[in-house]
Design an enzyme around this catalytic site. Structure first.
Site, PDB file in Angstrom:
ATOM      1  N   HIS A 260       0.851  -1.192   0.000  1.00  0.00           N
ATOM      2  CA  HIS A 260       0.000   0.000   0.000  1.00  0.00           C
ATOM      3  C   HIS A 260       0.877   1.229   0.000  1.00  0.00           C
ATOM      4  O   HIS A 260       1.941   1.244   0.617  1.00  0.00           O
ATOM      5  CB  HIS A 260      -0.910   0.018   1.234  1.00  0.00           C
ATOM      6  CG  HIS A 260      -2.085   0.902   1.050  1.00  0.00           C
ATOM      7  ND1 HIS A 260      -2.024   2.247   1.254  1.00  0.00           N
ATOM      8  CD2 HIS A 260      -3.344   0.625   0.642  1.00  0.00           C
ATOM      9  CE1 HIS A 260      -3.208   2.776   0.993  1.00  0.00           C
ATOM     10  NE2 HIS A 260      -4.028   1.814   0.609  1.00  0.00           N
ATOM     11  N   ASP A 314      -7.743  -5.778  -0.022  1.00  0.00           N
ATOM     12  CA  ASP A 314      -8.185  -6.699  -1.072  1.00  0.00           C
ATOM     13  C   ASP A 314      -7.771  -8.136  -0.816  1.00  0.00           C
ATOM     14  O   ASP A 314      -8.174  -9.030  -1.564  1.00  0.00           O
ATOM     15  CB  ASP A 314      -7.621  -6.234  -2.429  1.00  0.00           C
ATOM     16  CG  ASP A 314      -8.290  -4.944  -2.895  1.00  0.00           C
ATOM     17  OD1 ASP A 314      -9.508  -4.832  -2.725  1.00  0.00           O
ATOM     18  OD2 ASP A 314      -7.583  -4.053  -3.393  1.00  0.00           O
TER      19      ASP A 314
HETATM   20  N1  CMC Z   1       4.259  -7.588  -3.892  1.00  0.00           N
HETATM   21  C1  CMC Z   1       5.615  -7.599  -3.853  1.00  0.00           C
HETATM   22  N2  CMC Z   1       6.347  -6.507  -3.643  1.00  0.00           N
HETATM   23  C2  CMC Z   1       5.711  -5.357  -3.474  1.00  0.00           C
HETATM   24  C3  CMC Z   1       4.311  -5.282  -3.499  1.00  0.00           C
HETATM   25  C4  CMC Z   1       3.581  -6.458  -3.707  1.00  0.00           C
HETATM   26  N3  CMC Z   1       2.246  -6.444  -3.757  1.00  0.00           N
HETATM   27  N4  CMC Z   1       3.919  -4.000  -3.303  1.00  0.00           N
HETATM   28  C5  CMC Z   1       5.039  -3.285  -3.168  1.00  0.00           C
HETATM   29  N5  CMC Z   1       6.118  -4.108  -3.267  1.00  0.00           N
HETATM   30  C6  CMC Z   1       7.527  -3.713  -3.206  1.00  0.00           C
HETATM   31  C7  CMC Z   1       7.952  -3.217  -4.585  1.00  0.00           C
HETATM   32  O1  CMC Z   1       8.483  -4.245  -5.372  1.00  0.00           O
HETATM   33  C8  CMC Z   1       8.987  -2.180  -4.232  1.00  0.00           C
HETATM   34  O2  CMC Z   1      10.185  -2.813  -3.939  1.00  0.00           O
HETATM   35  P1  CMC Z   1      11.583  -2.131  -4.403  1.00  0.00           P
HETATM   36  O3  CMC Z   1      11.659  -0.853  -3.599  1.00  0.00           O
HETATM   37  O4  CMC Z   1      12.623  -3.124  -4.040  1.00  0.00           O
HETATM   38  O5  CMC Z   1      11.473  -1.887  -5.868  1.00  0.00           O
HETATM   39  C9  CMC Z   1       8.458  -1.571  -2.929  1.00  0.00           C
HETATM   40  O6  CMC Z   1       7.665  -2.601  -2.320  1.00  0.00           O
HETATM   41  C10 CMC Z   1       7.604  -0.326  -3.163  1.00  0.00           C
HETATM   42  O7  CMC Z   1       6.582  -0.676  -4.126  1.00  0.00           O
HETATM   43  P2  CMC Z   1       5.870   0.344  -5.106  1.00  0.00           P
HETATM   44  O8  CMC Z   1       5.176  -0.431  -6.165  1.00  0.00           O
HETATM   45  O9  CMC Z   1       6.850   1.387  -5.525  1.00  0.00           O
HETATM   46  O10 CMC Z   1       4.831   1.020  -4.113  1.00  0.00           O
HETATM   47  P3  CMC Z   1       3.570   1.876  -4.526  1.00  0.00           P
HETATM   48  O11 CMC Z   1       3.240   2.694  -3.349  1.00  0.00           O
HETATM   49  O12 CMC Z   1       3.762   2.566  -5.814  1.00  0.00           O
HETATM   50  O13 CMC Z   1       2.476   0.748  -4.793  1.00  0.00           O
HETATM   51  C11 CMC Z   1       0.617  -0.629  -4.751  1.00  0.00           C
HETATM   52  C12 CMC Z   1       1.366   0.501  -4.038  1.00  0.00           C
HETATM   53  C13 CMC Z   1      -0.674  -0.892  -4.005  1.00  0.00           C
HETATM   54  C14 CMC Z   1       0.303  -0.208  -6.194  1.00  0.00           C
HETATM   55  C15 CMC Z   1       1.509  -1.881  -4.766  1.00  0.00           C
HETATM   56  O14 CMC Z   1       1.771  -2.284  -3.453  1.00  0.00           O
HETATM   57  C16 CMC Z   1       0.876  -3.008  -5.571  1.00  0.00           C
HETATM   58  O15 CMC Z   1       0.998  -3.049  -6.799  1.00  0.00           O
HETATM   59  N6  CMC Z   1       0.185  -3.992  -4.884  1.00  0.00           N
HETATM   60  C17 CMC Z   1      -0.486  -5.066  -5.572  1.00  0.00           C
HETATM   61  C18 CMC Z   1      -1.850  -4.630  -6.069  1.00  0.00           C
HETATM   62  C19 CMC Z   1      -2.823  -4.418  -4.935  1.00  0.00           C
HETATM   63  O16 CMC Z   1      -2.965  -5.229  -4.036  1.00  0.00           O
HETATM   64  N7  CMC Z   1      -3.570  -3.297  -5.001  1.00  0.00           N
HETATM   65  C20 CMC Z   1      -4.566  -2.930  -4.004  1.00  0.00           C
HETATM   66  C21 CMC Z   1      -4.134  -1.736  -3.232  1.00  0.00           C
HETATM   67  S1  CMC Z   1      -5.045  -1.435  -1.714  1.00  0.00           S
HETATM   68  C22 CMC Z   1      -6.689  -1.303  -2.125  1.00  0.00           C
HETATM   69  C23 CMC Z   1      -7.037  -0.373  -3.192  1.00  0.00           C
HETATM   70  O17 CMC Z   1      -6.491   0.719  -3.313  1.00  0.00           O
HETATM   71  O18 CMC Z   1      -7.909  -0.726  -3.976  1.00  0.00           O
END
Ligand code: CMC
Length: 378
Positions: A260, A314
């Protein structure tokens, strides 16, 4: 003008808001200052929608009126049903929902957004009609008739009735109501921001909600709940969880339902939903997906150690809906049925001091390129 470019606008405030607050370090979520744990324990989804929209808990008479207003606006016009009958049945329910909500705006006077009375009835209609549209589409695509709402049924009972022609056990309705409360609002997320950008042009609320539905659909936002259930089914058994998690991490792929932008600890909604799973399974036996989910959570905790990536809202919600027999592709529309109250709460709040969203960009292209005639281009 100096620019600090933040991809995804991470950490950049886009509004001042009193609708909800997340403390991402402590894992606390409040709606209008009240913790979601408290609302799940003591409130109902409809009372929570009132709290979000109007900023206070309603007194008894106001709550009764709000509930009656919603009941009286649950029906949708037959031409909305006819419109949905024209859509391809293999299409995604979020697309059908978006189309139907956009079409609602052609029937109702929503254009004068400076008129509070108008806005009140727009909010009533949208909160009331989304479940009717979601349930109708679920039936129409199978060739069944849509089932009209029944006035004597509460919000969750009525949704199940319109979907399945049966009334669920009381404990299911309570659990579903809590799920809706947990999905109702979550500060400046992508779909809320999308809606506010649309709203800032003074577009009508049906258009605002239709644009939010579009943003919610994507797998990085509300669409993740569908993907989680698919992921758990693909993993197949709890003993495969660790291998799956390690492979995903090795391939730098995301685990759906994890991570998140704001929470650096486990999402409090995930914790409540996990407790709701336990309550549900006491009534109807456990779900094979649940033991896999627990194993994934444990493996992820160990594999992603130090990255602050934990289950989000989720991760467990789909397991509940799946156990209740709801089709996987309806999970995100159900999210929208709840989140419409949050979207509209932000919309009403923004209208008080509206300013057109028109951000800047950092131009990264060329200047002064010659125009090359088509026969001279290589
Ligand atoms: N699985 C594995 N690694 C992860 C994940 C994950 N789900 N989420 C973040 N990371 C890691 C990512 O690889 C990165 O590592 P590094 O710094 O080594 O490259 C670090 O954590 C930061 O990730 P980010 O993608 O830059 O973080 P963000 O704030 O842009 O992304 C997110 C937030 C929700 C898009 C992301 O966590 C994600 O894609 N999660 C999977 C999809 C998901 O479950 N979405 C629902 C979100 S909550 C409910 C909603 O909003 O609907």
């Amino acid at each position: 003008m100096p620019h600090d470019f933040m991809p995804g606008l991470a950490g950049i405030p886009a509004a001042k808001s009193a609708v909800s607050d997340v403390d991402g370090e402590r894992g606390v979520l409040e709606y209008r200052g009240i913790r979601v744990e408290e609302l799940c324990k003591r409130s109902s989804f409809l009372e929570t929608t009132y709290l979000l929209l109007f900023g206070r808990l309603p007194d008894e008479a106001t709550l009764n009126k709000w509930q009656q207003d919603i009941i009286h606006h649950r029906r949708v016009k037959y031409s909305i049903i006819d419109l949905m009958k024209c859509l391809p049945e293999q299409g995604h329910p979020m697309d059908a929902l978006q189309a139907a909500v956009a079409a609602l705006g052609m029937y109702y006077p929503g254009r004068n957004v400076q008129d509070f009375d108008n806005n009140y009835w727009s909010a009533v209609r949208l909160v009331a009609k989304l479940p009717t549209i979601v349930a109708a589409w679920a039936r129409l695509r199978r060739g069944d008739d849509a089932i009209p709402p029944r006035d004597e049924l509460g919000f969750s009972d009525n949704f199940f009735y319109m979907l399945t022609e049966t009334i669920p056990p009381p404990v299911w309705a309570d659990i579903f109501d809590d799920c809706l409360i947990l999905h109702a609002e979550h500060t400046m997320n992508a779909s809320t921001f999308t809606g506010l950008v649309t709203a800032s042009t003074l577009a009508d609320p049906y258009t605002v909600v239709a644009s939010s539905i579009g943003a919610l659909k994507g797998p990085l936002h509300g669409g993740a709940n569908e993907e989680v259930v698919q992921m758990l089914k693909d993993i197949g058994s709890a003993d495969q969880a660790r291998h799956y998690v390690e492979e995903q991490v090795r391939k730098k792929k995301k685990l759906m339902g994890f991570g998140h932008r704001v929470y650096k600890v486990k999402d409090p909604r995930a914790t409540i939903l996990q407790n709701l799973c336990d309550t549900l399974f006491k009534t109807c036996g456990t779900s094979p997906l649940y033991s896999i989910a627990l194993a994934v959570e444990q493996a992820a905790g160990e594999t992603l150690h130090g990255k602050a990536v934990y289950p989000n809202v989720d991760f467990y919600s789909g397991i509940i809906y799946d156990k209740m027999g709801i089709d996987t592709d309806l999970f995100t529309p159900i999210f929208a049925m709840a989140r419409v109250s949050g979207w509209l709460a932000h919309w009403l709040e923004q209208l008080r001091e509206n300013k057109l969203f028109r951000p800047d960009q950092i131009y990264a292209g060329e200047h002064n390129r010659p125009y090359v005639p088509v026969d001279q281009r290589r």
